[in-house]
Design a protein around this motif. Structure first.
Motif, short mmCIF file in Angstrom:
data_model
loop_
_atom_site.label_atom_id
_atom_site.label_comp_id
_atom_site.label_asym_id
_atom_site.label_seq_id
_atom_site.Cartn_x
_atom_site.Cartn_y
_atom_site.Cartn_z
N VAL A 92 -4.51 -8.75 11.98
CA VAL A 92 -5.51 -9.07 10.94
C VAL A 92 -6.27 -7.80 10.54
O VAL A 92 -6.47 -7.54 9.35
CB VAL A 92 -6.49 -10.14 11.45
N LEU A 93 -6.68 -7.02 11.52
CA LEU A 93 -7.41 -5.78 11.24
C LEU A 93 -6.52 -4.77 10.52
O LEU A 93 -7.01 -3.99 9.69
CB LEU A 93 -7.96 -5.19 12.54
N ASN A 94 -5.24 -4.76 10.82
CA ASN A 94 -4.32 -3.86 10.12
C ASN A 94 -4.30 -4.16 8.63
O ASN A 94 -4.36 -3.25 7.79
CB ASN A 94 -2.91 -4.01 10.72
N ILE A 95 -4.23 -5.45 8.31
CA ILE A 95 -4.21 -5.85 6.89
C ILE A 95 -5.50 -5.43 6.19
O ILE A 95 -5.47 -4.87 5.08
CB ILE A 95 -3.99 -7.37 6.79
N ILE A 96 -6.63 -5.69 6.83
CA ILE A 96 -7.92 -5.31 6.23
C ILE A 96 -8.00 -3.80 6.07
O ILE A 96 -8.47 -3.29 5.04
CB ILE A 96 -9.08 -5.83 7.10
N TRP A 97 -7.54 -3.08 7.07
CA TRP A 97 -7.62 -1.61 7.07
C TRP A 97 -6.84 -1.01 5.90
O TRP A 97 -7.37 -0.18 5.16
CB TRP A 97 -7.09 -1.10 8.40
N VAL A 129 0.83 -1.21 0.00
CA VAL A 129 0.00 0.00 0.00
C VAL A 129 0.87 1.25 0.00
O VAL A 129 0.56 2.24 -0.68
CB VAL A 129 -0.95 -0.01 1.21
N PHE A 130 1.96 1.24 0.73
CA PHE A 130 2.85 2.40 0.76
C PHE A 130 3.45 2.66 -0.62
O PHE A 130 3.52 3.81 -1.08
CB PHE A 130 3.97 2.17 1.78
N ALA A 131 3.86 1.57 -1.30
CA ALA A 131 4.51 1.72 -2.60
C ALA A 131 3.52 1.70 -3.76
O ALA A 131 3.91 1.98 -4.91
CB ALA A 131 5.54 0.61 -2.79
N GLY A 132 2.26 1.39 -3.50
CA GLY A 132 1.27 1.33 -4.56
C GLY A 132 1.44 0.13 -5.47
O GLY A 132 1.14 0.19 -6.66
N ILE A 133 1.93 -0.99 -4.91
CA ILE A 133 2.17 -2.21 -5.69
C ILE A 133 0.96 -3.16 -5.55
O ILE A 133 0.64 -3.59 -4.44
CB ILE A 133 3.45 -2.92 -5.22
N GLY A 134 0.32 -3.45 -6.66
CA GLY A 134 -0.80 -4.40 -6.64
C GLY A 134 -2.08 -3.85 -6.06
O GLY A 134 -3.02 -4.60 -5.81
N VAL A 135 -2.15 -2.54 -5.82
CA VAL A 135 -3.36 -1.91 -5.29
C VAL A 135 -3.69 -0.69 -6.14
O VAL A 135 -2.81 -0.09 -6.76
CB VAL A 135 -3.17 -1.50 -3.81
N PRO A 136 -4.97 -0.28 -6.17
CA PRO A 136 -5.35 0.88 -7.01
C PRO A 136 -4.71 2.18 -6.58
O PRO A 136 -4.43 3.04 -7.41
CB PRO A 136 -6.89 0.94 -6.84
N LEU A 186 -13.72 3.80 1.97
CA LEU A 186 -13.34 4.64 3.11
C LEU A 186 -14.26 4.47 4.31
O LEU A 186 -13.81 4.59 5.46
CB LEU A 186 -13.29 6.10 2.68
N GLY A 187 -15.53 4.19 4.08
CA GLY A 187 -16.43 3.94 5.20
C GLY A 187 -16.05 2.67 5.94
O GLY A 187 -15.99 2.64 7.17
N VAL A 188 -15.78 1.61 5.16
CA VAL A 188 -15.35 0.35 5.75
C VAL A 188 -14.00 0.52 6.44
O VAL A 188 -13.79 0.02 7.55
CB VAL A 188 -15.27 -0.76 4.68
N ALA A 189 -13.10 1.24 5.79
CA ALA A 189 -11.77 1.47 6.36
C ALA A 189 -11.87 2.21 7.69
O ALA A 189 -11.13 1.91 8.64
CB ALA A 189 -10.90 2.25 5.38
N SER A 190 -12.79 3.17 7.79
CA SER A 190 -12.98 3.91 9.05
C SER A 190 -13.48 3.00 10.15
O SER A 190 -13.01 3.08 11.30
CB SER A 190 -13.96 5.07 8.84
N LEU A 191 -14.43 2.13 9.81
CA LEU A 191 -14.97 1.20 10.80
C LEU A 191 -13.89 0.21 11.25
O LEU A 191 -13.76 -0.07 12.46
CB LEU A 191 -16.16 0.45 10.21
N VAL A 192 -13.12 -0.32 10.30
CA VAL A 192 -12.06 -1.27 10.64
C VAL A 192 -10.99 -0.58 11.49
O VAL A 192 -10.48 -1.17 12.45
CB VAL A 192 -11.43 -1.87 9.36
N ALA A 193 -10.66 0.67 11.16
CA ALA A 193 -9.67 1.41 11.97
C ALA A 193 -10.16 1.58 13.40
O ALA A 193 -9.37 1.47 14.35
CB ALA A 193 -9.40 2.77 11.33
N LEU A 194 -11.45 1.83 13.55
CA LEU A 194 -12.02 1.96 14.90
C LEU A 194 -11.93 0.65 15.66
O LEU A 194 -11.53 0.62 16.85
CB LEU A 194 -13.47 2.43 14.80
#
Length: 361
Positions: free
Chosen positions: A198-203, A128-135, A212-220
């Motif tokens: 596990v939650l970090n990976i999903i987040w 995610v940091f490098a933008g590899i394999g993710v939009p 972003l809505g799901v990401a906010s809930l997972v971060a919480l």
């Protein structure tokens, strides 16, 4: 009928008829129950007959004559029964070995699941940091959903310390192998650490995919799990005394996740239509900073862990650098900059007082 095998073999002539030995015969009364020998009991009958013959062979050491006392058909039947029993016993042994092997595999997975999850966390965060394999990379998200809560990019380097702390917590049982109190308590809190990873990976993946809505809930949820872990650490002497392997790493992790939850939610608000860099953005940034600092301060006092409060100071550094008048950020806000400076000065003073009081004690 009760069968009696207690014949006095000393009174039995060693030259007697071996073939006449019948397990159904009452040797005291000389009576026999002929109805016993039916189809369903043939195998038991043969076994009993064999036992009697060979027990007498033990008495007189005459195994050859004892073996010849059985007919060819009886020997074949008994041999088949023995082979069947041997196959059954071997099958049971194989199943037991398979069960042990499966249990061993499960034990190894359970033992190293923390390290496996940690490797996946490092991989997913790098992608995610490098933008590899993710939009979208993390930087892409920050640029797409501009707001005044997001700190300067260098602030995210705190994740290096957090991941070092997670590694230290995973290695803690090897660093303190003789502390039995610690090991017992550590075993109880490991699932919180695993669930947090596990939650970090999903987040990070939901964030990169603009969910972003799901990401906010997972971060919480992620923050709540690490918060529960921090609370457990405070409550157990065996854990809270391990400053560098447990207490400080968990505190930093929890404190920064409070910050990260607000920054993720800020992206979501912009996605919903909030003007993140205008007047609405200024108001939200000031509210968010007050809430973040107060929450970090509250949990620092609750859990008695200064490491929870320190990430809020690091956030303020990133915000004031981002919002400074000399910043290259096109939407720098003077009110947000002033507030971040005031909070930072107050936070430094509070941290200094706390450290001084702890030193005196």
């Amino acid at each position: 009928m009760t069968k009696n095998y207690d014949r006095d073999w000393d009174d039995f002539d060693s030259g007697g008829d071996w073939e006449d030995l019948d397990p159904d015969q009452d040797f005291q009364s000389g009576q026999s129950d002929e109805s016993y020998l039916d189809d369903e009991k043939d195998s038991d009958h043969l076994k009993d007959r064999e036992d009697l013959i060979f027990s007498r062979a033990d008495k007189y050491s005459d195994y050859d004559q004892a073996s010849s006392a059985l007919t060819e058909e009886e020997r074949d039947q008994l041999q088949g029964q023995k082979e069947g029993e041997a196959d059954y016993n071997q099958e049971e042994a194989d199943q037991k070995d398979a069960g042990v092997s499966a249990k061993q595999v499960g034990t190894y997975i359970y033992r190293f699941i923390g390290f496996i999850l940690f490797a996946l966390v490092l991989l997913s965060n790098y992608m995610v940091f490098a933008g590899i394999g993710v939009p979208n990379s993390r930087a892409d998200i920050a640029e797409t959903y501009l707001n005044l809560v997001t700190p300067a990019s260098f602030t995210y380097s705190i994740w290096i310390l957090i991941f070092i702390g997670v590694a230290a917590s995973l290695l803690a049982k090897y660093i303190h192998p003789s502390d039995q109190v610690f090991l017992i308590e550590y075993k109880k809190v490991r699932p919180f650490n695993w669930l947090g990873m596990v939650l970090n990976i999903i987040w990070v993946f939901t964030l990169a995919n603009e969910q972003l809505g799901v990401a906010s809930l997972v971060a919480l949820l992620y923050t709540l799990v690490i918060g529960l872990l921090s609370n457990r650490v405070k409550a157990k002497d065996g854990l809270k005394n391990k400053f560098f392997t447990i207490r400080i790493p968990v505190g930093l992790h929890f404190g920064w996740m409070i910050i990260a939850t607000f920054t993720t939610f800020s992206y979501y608000l912009v996605d919903l239509g909030l003007d993140g860099t205008g007047f609405q953005g200024v108001v939200w940034a000031m509210i968010a900073m007050v809430l973040m600092v107060l929450l970090c301060l509250y949990f620092y006092r609750q859990d008695r862990n200064l490491a929870i409060f320190l990430p809020s100071l690091w956030l303020l550094v990133g915000v004031l650098v981002q919002q400074a008048p000399s910043s290259s950020f096109a939407y720098a806000s003077t009110p947000v900059f002033i507030l971040s400076v005031l909070f930072f000065i107050g936070g430094i003073a509070l941290a200094a007082i706390t450290i001084f009081q702890g030193y005196k004690k």
